[in-house]
Design a protein around this motif. Structure first.
Motif, PDB file in Angstrom:
ATOM      1  N   PHE A 102       0.868  -1.176   0.000  1.00 41.87           N
ATOM      2  CA  PHE A 102       0.000   0.000   0.000  1.00 41.87           C
ATOM      3  C   PHE A 102       0.906   1.226   0.000  1.00 41.87           C
ATOM      4  CE2 PHE A 102      -1.916  -3.540   2.201  1.00 41.87           C
ATOM      5  CZ  PHE A 102      -3.208  -3.601   1.694  1.00 41.87           C
ATOM      6  N   GLY A 103       0.655   2.184  -0.878  1.00 41.98           N
ATOM      7  CA  GLY A 103       1.569   3.314  -0.910  1.00 41.98           C
ATOM      8  C   GLY A 103       1.186   4.384  -1.907  1.00 41.98           C
ATOM      9  N   ASP A 104       2.170   5.240  -2.200  1.00 46.87           N
ATOM     10  CA  ASP A 104       1.992   6.358  -3.121  1.00 46.87           C
ATOM     11  C   ASP A 104       2.915   6.168  -4.325  1.00 46.87           C
ATOM     12  OD1 ASP A 104       4.524   7.030  -2.094  1.00 46.87           O
ATOM     13  OD2 ASP A 104       3.680   8.436  -0.645  1.00 46.87           O
ATOM     14  N   SER A 105       3.343   7.264  -4.946  1.00 44.12           N
ATOM     15  CA  SER A 105       4.148   7.161  -6.162  1.00 44.12           C
ATOM     16  C   SER A 105       5.513   6.524  -5.923  1.00 44.12           C
ATOM     17  CB  SER A 105       4.331   8.544  -6.799  1.00 44.12           C
ATOM     18  OG  SER A 105       4.975   9.435  -5.904  1.00 44.12           O
ATOM     19  N   LEU A 106       5.990   6.516  -4.696  1.00 45.20           N
ATOM     20  CA  LEU A 106       7.278   5.875  -4.415  1.00 45.20           C
ATOM     21  C   LEU A 106       7.186   4.354  -4.544  1.00 45.20           C
ATOM     22  CD1 LEU A 106       8.446   7.986  -1.341  1.00 45.20           C
ATOM     23  CD2 LEU A 106       9.266   8.147  -3.695  1.00 45.20           C
ATOM     24  N   SER A 107       5.954   3.825  -4.545  1.00 42.17           N
ATOM     25  CA  SER A 107       5.760   2.373  -4.641  1.00 42.17           C
ATOM     26  C   SER A 107       4.849   1.954  -5.792  1.00 42.17           C
ATOM     27  CB  SER A 107       5.165   1.833  -3.332  1.00 42.17           C
ATOM     28  OG  SER A 107       5.939   2.197  -2.211  1.00 42.17           O
ATOM     29  N   ASP A 108       4.228   2.909  -6.459  1.00 39.24           N
ATOM     30  CA  ASP A 108       3.304   2.609  -7.559  1.00 39.24           C
ATOM     31  C   ASP A 108       4.039   1.841  -8.668  1.00 39.24           C
ATOM     32  OD1 ASP A 108       1.305   2.589  -9.491  1.00 39.24           O
ATOM     33  OD2 ASP A 108       0.844   4.723  -9.310  1.00 39.24           O
ATOM     34  N   VAL A 109       3.424   0.762  -9.152  1.00 35.53           N
ATOM     35  CA  VAL A 109       4.010  -0.007 -10.251  1.00 35.53           C
ATOM     36  C   VAL A 109       3.045  -0.091 -11.439  1.00 35.53           C
ATOM     37  CG1 VAL A 109       5.525  -1.360  -8.753  1.00 35.53           C
ATOM     38  CG2 VAL A 109       3.233  -2.222  -9.277  1.00 35.53           C
TER      39      VAL A 109
ATOM     40  N   GLU B 251     -10.115  -0.770   0.733  1.00 32.71           N
ATOM     41  CA  GLU B 251     -11.355  -1.307   0.169  1.00 32.71           C
ATOM     42  C   GLU B 251     -11.046  -2.326  -0.924  1.00 32.71           C
ATOM     43  OE1 GLU B 251     -13.819   1.795  -1.315  1.00 32.71           O
ATOM     44  OE2 GLU B 251     -14.732   2.228   0.634  1.00 32.71           O
ATOM     45  N   LEU B 252     -10.057  -2.006  -1.767  1.00 33.86           N
ATOM     46  CA  LEU B 252      -9.679  -2.919  -2.846  1.00 33.86           C
ATOM     47  C   LEU B 252      -9.076  -4.206  -2.273  1.00 33.86           C
ATOM     48  CD1 LEU B 252      -8.135  -0.352  -5.361  1.00 33.86           C
ATOM     49  CD2 LEU B 252     -10.432  -1.356  -5.390  1.00 33.86           C
ATOM     50  N   PHE B 253      -8.335  -4.077  -1.168  1.00 31.00           N
ATOM     51  CA  PHE B 253      -7.762  -5.252  -0.518  1.00 31.00           C
ATOM     52  C   PHE B 253      -8.869  -6.166   0.003  1.00 31.00           C
ATOM     53  CE2 PHE B 253      -6.002  -7.119   3.511  1.00 31.00           C
ATOM     54  CZ  PHE B 253      -5.178  -8.054   2.897  1.00 31.00           C
TER      55      PHE B 253
ATOM     56  N   ASN C 215      -0.018  -5.098  -5.501  1.00 29.30           N
ATOM     57  CA  ASN C 215       0.460  -3.764  -5.156  1.00 29.30           C
ATOM     58  C   ASN C 215      -0.681  -2.774  -5.427  1.00 29.30           C
ATOM     59  OD1 ASN C 215       1.601  -1.110  -5.376  1.00 29.30           O
ATOM     60  ND2 ASN C 215       3.622  -2.004  -5.608  1.00 29.30           N
ATOM     61  N   TYR C 216      -1.129  -2.091  -4.371  1.00 31.20           N
ATOM     62  CA  TYR C 216      -2.244  -1.142  -4.482  1.00 31.20           C
ATOM     63  C   TYR C 216      -1.761   0.314  -4.538  1.00 31.20           C
ATOM     64  CZ  TYR C 216      -4.733  -5.261  -2.726  1.00 31.20           C
ATOM     65  OH  TYR C 216      -5.219  -6.540  -2.559  1.00 31.20           O
ATOM     66  N   ALA C 217      -0.457   0.543  -4.492  1.00 27.17           N
ATOM     67  CA  ALA C 217       0.087   1.899  -4.384  1.00 27.17           C
ATOM     68  C   ALA C 217      -0.323   2.766  -5.572  1.00 27.17           C
ATOM     69  CB  ALA C 217       1.611   1.845  -4.273  1.00 27.17           C
ATOM     70  N   SER C 218      -0.536   4.046  -5.278  1.00 25.99           N
ATOM     71  CA  SER C 218      -1.042   4.968  -6.295  1.00 25.99           C
ATOM     72  C   SER C 218      -0.388   6.335  -6.164  1.00 25.99           C
ATOM     73  CB  SER C 218      -2.562   5.096  -6.135  1.00 25.99           C
ATOM     74  OG  SER C 218      -3.095   6.111  -6.951  1.00 25.99           O
ATOM     75  N   GLY C 219       0.188   6.811  -7.243  1.00 29.81           N
ATOM     76  CA  GLY C 219       0.800   8.134  -7.242  1.00 29.81           C
ATOM     77  C   GLY C 219      -0.191   9.208  -6.828  1.00 29.81           C
ATOM     78  N   GLY C 220       0.200  10.051  -5.882  1.00 32.16           N
ATOM     79  CA  GLY C 220      -0.667  11.111  -5.384  1.00 32.16           C
ATOM     80  C   GLY C 220      -1.513  10.696  -4.206  1.00 32.16           C
ATOM     81  N   GLY C 221      -1.527   9.401  -3.874  1.00 30.96           N
ATOM     82  CA  GLY C 221      -2.346   8.922  -2.771  1.00 30.96           C
ATOM     83  C   GLY C 221      -1.755   9.285  -1.420  1.00 30.96           C
ATOM     84  N   GLY C 222      -2.621   9.334  -0.410  1.00 32.51           N
ATOM     85  CA  GLY C 222      -2.173   9.682   0.930  1.00 32.51           C
ATOM     86  C   GLY C 222      -2.919   8.903   1.990  1.00 32.51           C
ATOM     87  N   ILE C 223      -2.531   9.136   3.219  1.00 36.73           N
ATOM     88  CA  ILE C 223      -3.230   8.556   4.362  1.00 36.73           C
ATOM     89  C   ILE C 223      -4.635   9.140   4.445  1.00 36.73           C
ATOM     90  CG2 ILE C 223      -3.242   8.461   6.897  1.00 36.73           C
ATOM     91  CD1 ILE C 223      -0.126   8.569   6.715  1.00 36.73           C
ATOM     92  N   LEU C 224      -4.757  10.408   4.120  1.00 35.24           N
ATOM     93  CA  LEU C 224      -6.037  11.109   4.185  1.00 35.24           C
ATOM     94  C   LEU C 224      -6.753  11.040   2.842  1.00 35.24           C
ATOM     95  CD1 LEU C 224      -4.795  14.313   6.066  1.00 35.24           C
ATOM     96  CD2 LEU C 224      -5.752  12.212   7.057  1.00 35.24           C
ATOM     97  N   ASN C 225      -8.072  10.955   2.894  1.00 30.70           N
ATOM     98  CA  ASN C 225      -8.864  10.872   1.665  1.00 30.70           C
ATOM     99  C   ASN C 225      -8.718  12.120   0.804  1.00 30.70           C
ATOM    100  OD1 ASN C 225      -9.735   8.473   2.762  1.00 30.70           O
ATOM    101  ND2 ASN C 225     -11.833   9.161   3.162  1.00 30.70           N
TER     102      ASN C 225
END
Length: 367
Positions: free
Chosen positions: A32-39, A135-137, A108-118
């Motif tokens: 789970f993550g942001d752009s540092l982990s998005d694949v 939710e996807l998990f 891998n659910y990571a998404s560029g621009g994503g955060g802890i907060l909605n």
């Protein structure tokens, strides 16, 4: 006839049971993550403004074409997973993802621009915040439960490794930008408290969903990324931003430690590489770098060019640059960060079968 039917059912149950037991022994990752982990998740979001679908992203990975990673090569999660002998999980939105792939590789659910907060990163239009990733998990769990049964599914998810790497966008693309309400609703301390409280609830939910072995990545000196430097008047690191990262790391480390001590069978760890990244930025030559304040991929004197684009020029040697673009570390820097975490937590390296990065020479050069 009845006895024969019972015997046949017993044989079928034995065969299916042995197949399902094979899944039980397969350890995979859920990231789970942001752009540092998005694949590649954002590549499948048609309206997202946060994408790594242009050259020269991915130039040092596989066939050298863009693959959804916001860097020239591997992510930190890629490298740590390789060291642990775990398969690299595909993006949740990969069109080829199916139940068998999940059982073999994880997700891998990571998404560029994503955060802890909605609310974080809303100006990217489409991105998957942590709440949505969870939710996807849950949906993934339903698929696997339907395929292999409730008991074996529970074992599969409890044996898996989990990575949570979020938080930077909550500051850079939320709190530190006046267009967001959070920037005037909170002060530094209350915003960090808000983040930690939200993250704690999310990690507890992950535990309820079966996560037992989990690592939460800390934040690096985000005030020193090229974008933060170029937006300052002096070109130096923005110390307020770095102080926010340090405050978050301190509070998150304590919270993760408490969860690990109180949640049943939890083995939660906090991966803090702030000090080593800070030292790399301040003393780049010590680590084999020559540049730690500007991106390897840039649009000449026009800065900040927020993404690397085909018209950008590349540095002569990508292995000498800490940063790939205005936001993200290079493959070489990610290797340094991963090595620190591997060393800190005693992960055993599994060199066999670990892909090597391509030679770090650019097709176009700009000193």
């Amino acid at each position: 006839m009845g006895r024969l039917l019972v015997t046949l059912l017993a044989v079928i149950a034995t065969i299916l049971g042995s197949t399902i037991d094979g899944y039980e022994s397969k350890v995979v990752q859920f990231i789970f993550g942001d752009s540092l982990s998005d694949v590649g998740n954002n590549e499948q979001l048609p309206r997202s403004l946060a994408k790594a679908n242009l050259p020269w992203y991915g130039i040092d990975f596989g066939d050298g074409l863009p693959n959804g990673r916001f860097t020239n090569g591997r992510t930190v999660a890629d490298i740590i997973g390789d060291a642990m002998g775990l398969p690299r999980p595909p993006a949740f939105l990969d069109p080829n993802l199916d139940e068998d792939t999940i059982l073999e590789k994880g997700v891998n659910y990571a998404s560029g621009g994503g955060g802890i907060l909605n609310e974080t990163g809303s100006y990217f239009i489409q991105r998957l915040c942590f709440h949505k990733q969870l939710e996807l998990f849950r949906g993934t769990q339903d698929l696997i439960t339907y395929k292999i049964g409730k008991n074996e599914s529970r074992k599969f998810f409890r044996n898996a490794a989990y990575v949570v790497a979020l938080g930077a966008n909550d500051f850079i693309n939320n709190y530190l930008m006046p267009v967001y309400g959070d920037s005037w609703k909170y002060n530094d301390q209350t915003f960090v408290d808000y983040l930690i409280e939200t993250l704690e609830g999310q990690l507890k939910l992950l535990h309820r969903l079966g996560a037992r072995k989990l690592m939460v990545f800390g934040l690096g000196p985000m005030g020193c990324i090229p974008l933060q430097r170029v937006l300052s008047t002096s070109g130096d690191c923005q110390e307020k931003t770095n102080d926010l990262a340090l405050s978050f790391n301190k509070a998150a480390s304590k919270m993760v430690e408490q969860l690990s001590a109180t949640l049943p069978h939890a083995n939660f760890k906090f991966g803090d590489a702030y000090d080593v990244v800070d030292d790399v930025i301040k003393n780049p030559y010590k680590y084999g770098f020559t540049n730690s304040d500007s991106p390897c991929c840039s649009f000449g004197q026009i800065r900040p060019a927020l993404t690397c684009i085909p018209a950008s020029t590349l540095c002569k040697d990508r292995s000498k640059y800490v940063f790939w673009d205005e936001y993200h570390p290079s493959d070489k820097a990610n290797q340094m960060i991963a090595n620190e975490l591997i060393k800190k937590f005693g992960f055993l390296r599994a060199d066999a079968g670990v892909p090597s990065p391509a030679p770090a020479m650019a097709p176009s050069a700009d000193d």
